[in-house]
Design a protein around this motif. Structure first.
Motif, PDB file in Angstrom:
ATOM      1  N   GLY A 208       0.873  -1.363  -0.078  1.00  0.00           N
ATOM      2  CA  GLY A 208      -0.163   0.019   0.070  1.00  0.00           C
ATOM      3  C   GLY A 208       0.932   1.389  -0.056  1.00  0.00           C
ATOM      4  O   GLY A 208       2.117   1.299  -0.315  1.00  0.00           O
ATOM      5  N   THR A 209       0.355   2.309   0.385  1.00  0.00           N
ATOM      6  CA  THR A 209       0.831   3.633   0.422  1.00  0.00           C
ATOM      7  C   THR A 209       0.357   4.475   1.435  1.00  0.00           C
ATOM      8  O   THR A 209      -0.916   4.202   2.100  1.00  0.00           O
ATOM      9  N   VAL A 210       1.178   5.420   1.993  1.00  0.00           N
ATOM     10  CA  VAL A 210       0.995   5.940   3.300  1.00  0.00           C
ATOM     11  C   VAL A 210      -0.393   6.984   2.713  1.00  0.00           C
ATOM     12  O   VAL A 210       0.143   7.854   1.718  1.00  0.00           O
ATOM     13  N   HIS A 211      -1.098   7.140   3.519  1.00  0.00           N
ATOM     14  CA  HIS A 211      -2.483   8.114   3.269  1.00  0.00           C
ATOM     15  C   HIS A 211      -2.262   9.544   3.906  1.00  0.00           C
ATOM     16  O   HIS A 211      -2.505  10.433   3.201  1.00  0.00           O
TER      17      HIS A 211
ATOM     18  N   ASN B 208       1.940   8.836   0.266  1.00  0.00           N
ATOM     19  CA  ASN B 208       2.583   8.151  -0.889  1.00  0.00           C
ATOM     20  C   ASN B 208       3.803   7.462  -0.827  1.00  0.00           C
ATOM     21  O   ASN B 208       4.001   6.633  -1.391  1.00  0.00           O
ATOM     22  N   ASP B 209       4.457   7.259   0.479  1.00  0.00           N
ATOM     23  CA  ASP B 209       5.728   6.492   0.794  1.00  0.00           C
ATOM     24  C   ASP B 209       5.068   5.116   0.766  1.00  0.00           C
ATOM     25  O   ASP B 209       3.853   4.898   1.295  1.00  0.00           O
ATOM     26  N   PRO B 210       5.851   4.214  -0.027  1.00  0.00           N
ATOM     27  CA  PRO B 210       5.263   2.884  -0.324  1.00  0.00           C
ATOM     28  C   PRO B 210       5.423   2.060   0.991  1.00  0.00           C
ATOM     29  O   PRO B 210       6.304   2.286   2.018  1.00  0.00           O
ATOM     30  N   VAL B 211       4.345   1.163   1.205  1.00  0.00           N
ATOM     31  CA  VAL B 211       4.245   0.214   2.284  1.00  0.00           C
ATOM     32  C   VAL B 211       4.259  -1.300   1.750  1.00  0.00           C
ATOM     33  O   VAL B 211       3.529  -1.361   0.999  1.00  0.00           O
ATOM     34  N   ARG B 212       4.780  -2.223   2.496  1.00  0.00           N
ATOM     35  CA  ARG B 212       4.922  -3.434   2.060  1.00  0.00           C
ATOM     36  C   ARG B 212       5.366  -4.344   3.125  1.00  0.00           C
ATOM     37  O   ARG B 212       5.909  -4.042   4.179  1.00  0.00           O
ATOM     38  N   ILE B 213       5.244  -5.652   3.095  1.00  0.00           N
ATOM     39  CA  ILE B 213       5.402  -6.710   4.119  1.00  0.00           C
ATOM     40  C   ILE B 213       6.605  -7.592   3.428  1.00  0.00           C
ATOM     41  O   ILE B 213       6.719  -7.834   2.432  1.00  0.00           O
ATOM     42  N   LYS B 214       7.658  -7.619   4.542  1.00  0.00           N
ATOM     43  CA  LYS B 214       8.697  -8.787   4.137  1.00  0.00           C
ATOM     44  C   LYS B 214       9.104  -9.270   5.275  1.00  0.00           C
ATOM     45  O   LYS B 214       9.490  -8.640   6.429  1.00  0.00           O
ATOM     46  N   HIS B 215       9.249 -10.637   5.056  1.00  0.00           N
ATOM     47  CA  HIS B 215       9.809 -11.397   6.560  1.00  0.00           C
ATOM     48  C   HIS B 215       9.045 -11.106   7.847  1.00  0.00           C
ATOM     49  O   HIS B 215       9.577 -11.023   8.745  1.00  0.00           O
ATOM     50  N   HIS B 216       7.650 -11.001   7.678  1.00  0.00           N
ATOM     51  CA  HIS B 216       6.960 -10.713   9.167  1.00  0.00           C
ATOM     52  C   HIS B 216       7.055  -9.392   9.650  1.00  0.00           C
ATOM     53  O   HIS B 216       6.829  -9.112  10.588  1.00  0.00           O
ATOM     54  N   GLN B 217       7.625  -8.541   8.658  1.00  0.00           N
ATOM     55  CA  GLN B 217       7.830  -6.933   9.157  1.00  0.00           C
ATOM     56  C   GLN B 217       6.973  -6.101   8.104  1.00  0.00           C
ATOM     57  O   GLN B 217       7.026  -6.398   7.222  1.00  0.00           O
TER      58      GLN B 217
END
Length: 292
Positions: free
Chosen positions: A22-25, A72-81
């Motif tokens: 997602g992205t920062v709203h 709009n900074d990108p948000v993602r999941i990686k290795h349960h973080q």
């Protein structure tokens, strides 16, 4: 790395099971909102000063200041973080799961009736004006007119509930959406409180639940995305922990417990907590009349 303390069960499932992106709203001192790339749904990261809430994750931070996170900074999941660029990393495995389960409406309303009297008196003295609670000295003609409309429209909705008239219920609800000041307008906050009571199992007002769930689709263009998310969750009986605690205390707690729980709700936002509490009272009083 920051550790997650607790989180809404649905939000945690989205993060872990769907490879969330997602992205920062929007960013505030104690809350950071994220827009899901999958369906545009809004989720919230909250500091430990905040309570649990639907679509929210409470993290071990006192403030979100100085993180330099922007829209709009990108948000993602990686290795349960959960990662927000290289600015914030949140460990999810430490989060306890939370979900709102509203109490069952009691067959004996003696405690409810006693506590409602005390709660109303406390709000009269300590509730914040400017929204549902009318200011003795409005700062402008606009504020005075908004206050008049809030009073008029909530009275119509309350009368509809008390008389089991279904025809105008949805329109009276929609007439309040987006009305009033604040990031979550006062009319929206009142509706959140009212929807909470309608979703108490075995309450006389529970007959309106199907209408609540059908009217939500008409609310989205009438208010902002953050407030709509709260309304959408309330339409299915999902509200923040402090509201749940207040409802439970009014239904079955002592007068002192009800007032202590009320204080935490009144602290929400500028006038939001007062507006929510008055929505709760409207629902409780309708239940008392319908169940009397």
């Amino acid at each position: 790395m920051i550790h997650a303390k607790s989180g809404d069960n649905y939000f945690l499932q989205q993060l872990v099971e769907t490879e969330f992106t997602g992205t920062v709203h929007s960013v505030f001192r104690h809350a950071l909102n994220i827009r899901s790339a999958a369906n545009d749904e809004i989720f919230t990261l909250a500091t430990k000063a905040m309570d649990n809430a639907p679509n929210s994750l409470v993290i071990d931070l006192d403030t979100l200041d100085n993180l330099h996170i922007i829209q709009n900074d990108p948000v993602r999941i990686k290795h349960h973080q959960l990662l927000i660029e290289d600015k914030l990393t949140i460990a999810l495995e430490t989060a306890t799961h939370w979900q709102c389960h509203l109490p069952i409406f009691p067959s004996d309303m003696a405690t409810l009736k006693q506590n409602i009297v005390q709660v109303k008196q406390f709000i009269d003295i300590y509730g914040k004006s400017g929204g549902m609670k009318r200011s003795d000295s409005p700062v402008s003609a606009f504020e005075a007119e908004t206050s008049r409309l809030l009073k008029e429209r909530t009275a119509l909705l309350h009368e509809e509930l008390c008389n089991r008239r279904f025809n105008n219920f949805q329109q009276y609800v929609l007439d309040l959406v987006g009305l009033g000041p604040g990031l979550t307008p006062s009319g929206d906050d009142f509706i959140v409180g009212l929807l909470t009571i309608i979703h108490l199992e075995q309450s006389p007002c529970s007959i309106y639940q199907p209408l609540c769930e059908s009217v939500i689709k008409w609310m989205k263009p009438l208010t902002n995305e953050i407030s709509y998310t709260t309304l959408n969750k309330a339409a299915y009986g999902q509200v923040r922990e402090s509201i749940h605690a207040l409802v439970s205390a009014i239904l079955s707690g002592t007068e002192g417990e009800a007032i202590e729980a009320l204080k935490k709700v009144l602290a929400i936002g500028s006038s939001s907590g007062t507006d929510i509490a008055l929505g709760l009272i409207s629902g409780f009083e309708a239940n008392i009349k319908l169940g009397g």
